[in-house]
Design a protein around this motif. Structure first.
Motif, PDB file in Angstrom:
ATOM      1  N   LEU A  36       0.821  -1.208   0.000  1.00 46.30           N
ATOM      2  CA  LEU A  36       0.000   0.000   0.000  1.00 46.30           C
ATOM      3  C   LEU A  36       0.857   1.261   0.000  1.00 46.30           C
ATOM      4  O   LEU A  36       0.537   2.241  -0.680  1.00 46.30           O
ATOM      5  CB  LEU A  36      -0.937   0.000   1.200  1.00 46.30           C
ATOM      6  N   ARG A  37       1.961   1.243   0.743  1.00 48.58           N
ATOM      7  CA  ARG A  37       2.843   2.410   0.743  1.00 48.58           C
ATOM      8  C   ARG A  37       3.406   2.654  -0.650  1.00 48.58           C
ATOM      9  O   ARG A  37       3.513   3.797  -1.093  1.00 48.58           O
ATOM     10  CB  ARG A  37       3.982   2.250   1.743  1.00 48.58           C
ATOM     11  N   GLY A  38       3.752   1.594  -1.333  1.00 48.06           N
ATOM     12  CA  GLY A  38       4.258   1.746  -2.690  1.00 48.06           C
ATOM     13  C   GLY A  38       3.240   2.412  -3.593  1.00 48.06           C
ATOM     14  O   GLY A  38       3.562   3.313  -4.373  1.00 48.06           O
ATOM     15  N   VAL A  39       1.987   1.971  -3.485  1.00 50.07           N
ATOM     16  CA  VAL A  39       0.929   2.547  -4.311  1.00 50.07           C
ATOM     17  C   VAL A  39       0.727   4.020  -3.991  1.00 50.07           C
ATOM     18  O   VAL A  39       0.628   4.868  -4.883  1.00 50.07           O
ATOM     19  CB  VAL A  39      -0.388   1.772  -4.102  1.00 50.07           C
ATOM     20  N   ARG A  40       0.661   4.351  -2.717  1.00 44.41           N
ATOM     21  CA  ARG A  40       0.399   5.736  -2.324  1.00 44.41           C
ATOM     22  C   ARG A  40       1.533   6.664  -2.754  1.00 44.41           C
ATOM     23  O   ARG A  40       1.289   7.791  -3.207  1.00 44.41           O
ATOM     24  CB  ARG A  40       0.160   5.818  -0.823  1.00 44.41           C
ATOM     25  N   GLN A  41       2.757   6.219  -2.615  1.00 45.19           N
ATOM     26  CA  GLN A  41       3.888   7.052  -3.027  1.00 45.19           C
ATOM     27  C   GLN A  41       3.901   7.237  -4.542  1.00 45.19           C
ATOM     28  O   GLN A  41       4.303   8.293  -5.046  1.00 45.19           O
ATOM     29  CB  GLN A  41       5.196   6.437  -2.551  1.00 45.19           C
ATOM     30  N   ALA A  42       3.457   6.226  -5.257  1.00 44.78           N
ATOM     31  CA  ALA A  42       3.420   6.330  -6.719  1.00 44.78           C
ATOM     32  C   ALA A  42       2.420   7.374  -7.181  1.00 44.78           C
ATOM     33  O   ALA A  42       2.512   7.871  -8.313  1.00 44.78           O
ATOM     34  CB  ALA A  42       3.084   4.969  -7.334  1.00 44.78           C
ATOM     35  N   GLN A  43       1.473   7.743  -6.310  1.00 41.75           N
ATOM     36  CA  GLN A  43       0.496   8.760  -6.683  1.00 41.75           C
ATOM     37  C   GLN A  43       1.121  10.146  -6.844  1.00 41.75           C
ATOM     38  O   GLN A  43       0.507  11.050  -7.413  1.00 41.75           O
ATOM     39  CB  GLN A  43      -0.616   8.845  -5.627  1.00 41.75           C
ATOM     40  N   TRP A 158      -1.511  -4.014  -9.661  1.00 39.68           N
ATOM     41  CA  TRP A 158      -2.450  -2.909  -9.543  1.00 39.68           C
ATOM     42  C   TRP A 158      -2.912  -2.531 -10.939  1.00 39.68           C
ATOM     43  O   TRP A 158      -2.118  -2.131 -11.775  1.00 39.68           O
ATOM     44  CB  TRP A 158      -1.756  -1.734  -8.855  1.00 39.68           C
ATOM     45  N   SER A 159      -4.197  -2.655 -11.190  1.00 38.30           N
ATOM     46  CA  SER A 159      -4.756  -2.335 -12.494  1.00 38.30           C
ATOM     47  C   SER A 159      -5.682  -1.131 -12.392  1.00 38.30           C
ATOM     48  O   SER A 159      -6.399  -0.973 -11.394  1.00 38.30           O
ATOM     49  CB  SER A 159      -5.545  -3.534 -13.042  1.00 38.30           C
ATOM     50  N   PRO A 190      -4.864 -10.687   1.650  1.00 42.83           N
ATOM     51  CA  PRO A 190      -6.154 -10.006   1.489  1.00 42.83           C
ATOM     52  C   PRO A 190      -6.018  -8.859   0.494  1.00 42.83           C
ATOM     53  O   PRO A 190      -5.008  -8.150   0.487  1.00 42.83           O
ATOM     54  CB  PRO A 190      -6.451  -9.473   2.897  1.00 42.83           C
ATOM     55  N   PRO A 191      -7.020  -8.646  -0.366  1.00 41.62           N
ATOM     56  CA  PRO A 191      -6.948  -7.534  -1.317  1.00 41.62           C
ATOM     57  C   PRO A 191      -6.907  -6.200  -0.583  1.00 41.62           C
ATOM     58  O   PRO A 191      -7.514  -6.040   0.481  1.00 41.62           O
ATOM     59  CB  PRO A 191      -8.239  -7.685  -2.139  1.00 41.62           C
ATOM     60  N   ILE A 192      -6.187  -5.255  -1.156  1.00 42.45           N
ATOM     61  CA  ILE A 192      -6.004  -3.946  -0.530  1.00 42.45           C
ATOM     62  C   ILE A 192      -6.949  -2.955  -1.202  1.00 42.45           C
ATOM     63  O   ILE A 192      -6.836  -2.685  -2.399  1.00 42.45           O
ATOM     64  CB  ILE A 192      -4.546  -3.486  -0.667  1.00 42.45           C
ATOM     65  N   ASP A 193      -7.876  -2.418  -0.441  1.00 40.85           N
ATOM     66  CA  ASP A 193      -8.911  -1.545  -0.980  1.00 40.85           C
ATOM     67  C   ASP A 193      -8.350  -0.186  -1.372  1.00 40.85           C
ATOM     68  O   ASP A 193      -7.672   0.479  -0.580  1.00 40.85           O
ATOM     69  CB  ASP A 193     -10.015  -1.368   0.067  1.00 40.85           C
ATOM     70  N   LEU A 194      -8.626   0.223  -2.602  1.00 39.00           N
ATOM     71  CA  LEU A 194      -8.204   1.544  -3.086  1.00 39.00           C
ATOM     72  C   LEU A 194      -9.408   2.352  -3.560  1.00 39.00           C
ATOM     73  O   LEU A 194      -9.283   3.223  -4.420  1.00 39.00           O
ATOM     74  CB  LEU A 194      -7.213   1.387  -4.250  1.00 39.00           C
ATOM     75  N   SER A 195     -10.560   2.079  -2.992  1.00 38.11           N
ATOM     76  CA  SER A 195     -11.769   2.751  -3.448  1.00 38.11           C
ATOM     77  C   SER A 195     -11.744   4.250  -3.186  1.00 38.11           C
ATOM     78  O   SER A 195     -12.513   5.007  -3.790  1.00 38.11           O
ATOM     79  CB  SER A 195     -13.005   2.132  -2.784  1.00 38.11           C
TER      80      SER A 195
END
Length: 218
Positions: A36-43, A158-159, A190-195
């Motif tokens: 999740l940290r990777g995804v958020r930083q990529a934003q 992540w799609s 568990p899937p990580i919610d990005l809603s």
């Protein structure tokens, strides 16, 4: 070095992941928090960055978060062939982070692969895993020290078409033409919610991690 015979379930669902991860000295939250940290930083990557920036940032921040958290549990880090890993206190387990394809963490009937072809560092680790697993399955009395640790992969995908990140911690056993094609065990997280993310901000460019080649100069 004497090693107990390997007893691994080929597929572990997210509902049963806790016990499987505990046997490796891990918790699901540690892994999902890292992804999740990777995804958020990529934003923070904009259209002004290089097209590969989003994938690199996501991968590198996931690596950093994983190492940071496990360092507090006496895991250590190293970079064999410049490929970042984290190693368990007993030295029997290592983890590398790799971006996965769309089959990542879907079901036991769908075999995942890597998002991009891998280089020699991954190839060496997987080949070593495959040989060691055979040795353990056939209960050979001694496994060479050079064959440990087993290298697990934290595989994530992540799609832009899904409001979740899917991930699994899996043990690769075979690699063909740079793609991992066989796994000894897959532990689904568990899937990580990005809603709460805007769809327009989901990834649209290359989402690859980085592998390295070591070239000896003349």
């Amino acid at each position: 070095m004497s090693v107990e015979p390997l007893r691994l379930e080929p597929f572990v669902s997210s509902d049963d992941a806790t016990k499987a991860l505990a046997s490796l000295g891990l918790e699901s939250a540690t892994l999902t928090t890292s992804v999740l940290r990777g995804v958020r930083q990529a934003q923070n990557v904009t259209n002004f960055h290089p097209v590969t920036a989003r994938g690199f940032v996501q991968w590198s921040e996931t690596v950093g978060a994983l190492r940071e958290q496990l360092n507090e549990q006496e895991w250590t880090q190293a970079d064999p062939q410049n490929s970042p890993r984290v190693f368990s206190p007993d030295g029997l387990t290592s983890i590398m982070v790799i971006g996965g394809n769309a089959n990542t963490a879907l079901s036991k009937d769908v075999i995942p692969g890597t998002a991009r072809r891998r280089g020699p560092a991954t190839d060496a680790a997987v080949q070593c895993n495959g040989q060691q697993v055979l040795d353990l399955v056939f209960e050979l009395p001694v496994v060479k020290q050079t064959q440990v640790p087993l290298t697990w992969v934290l595989l994530y995908h992540w799609s832009r078409d899904e409001p979740v990140v899917r991930a699994e911690l899996s043990l690769p056993a075979q690699i063909t033409n740079g793609d991992i094609t066989q796994w000894t065990q897959r532990i689904i997280l568990p899937p990580i919610d990005l809603s709460d993310f805007e769809i327009s901000r989901r990834p649209i460019g290359p989402q690859d991690d980085v592998d390295f080649r070591i070239v000896e100069l003349p």
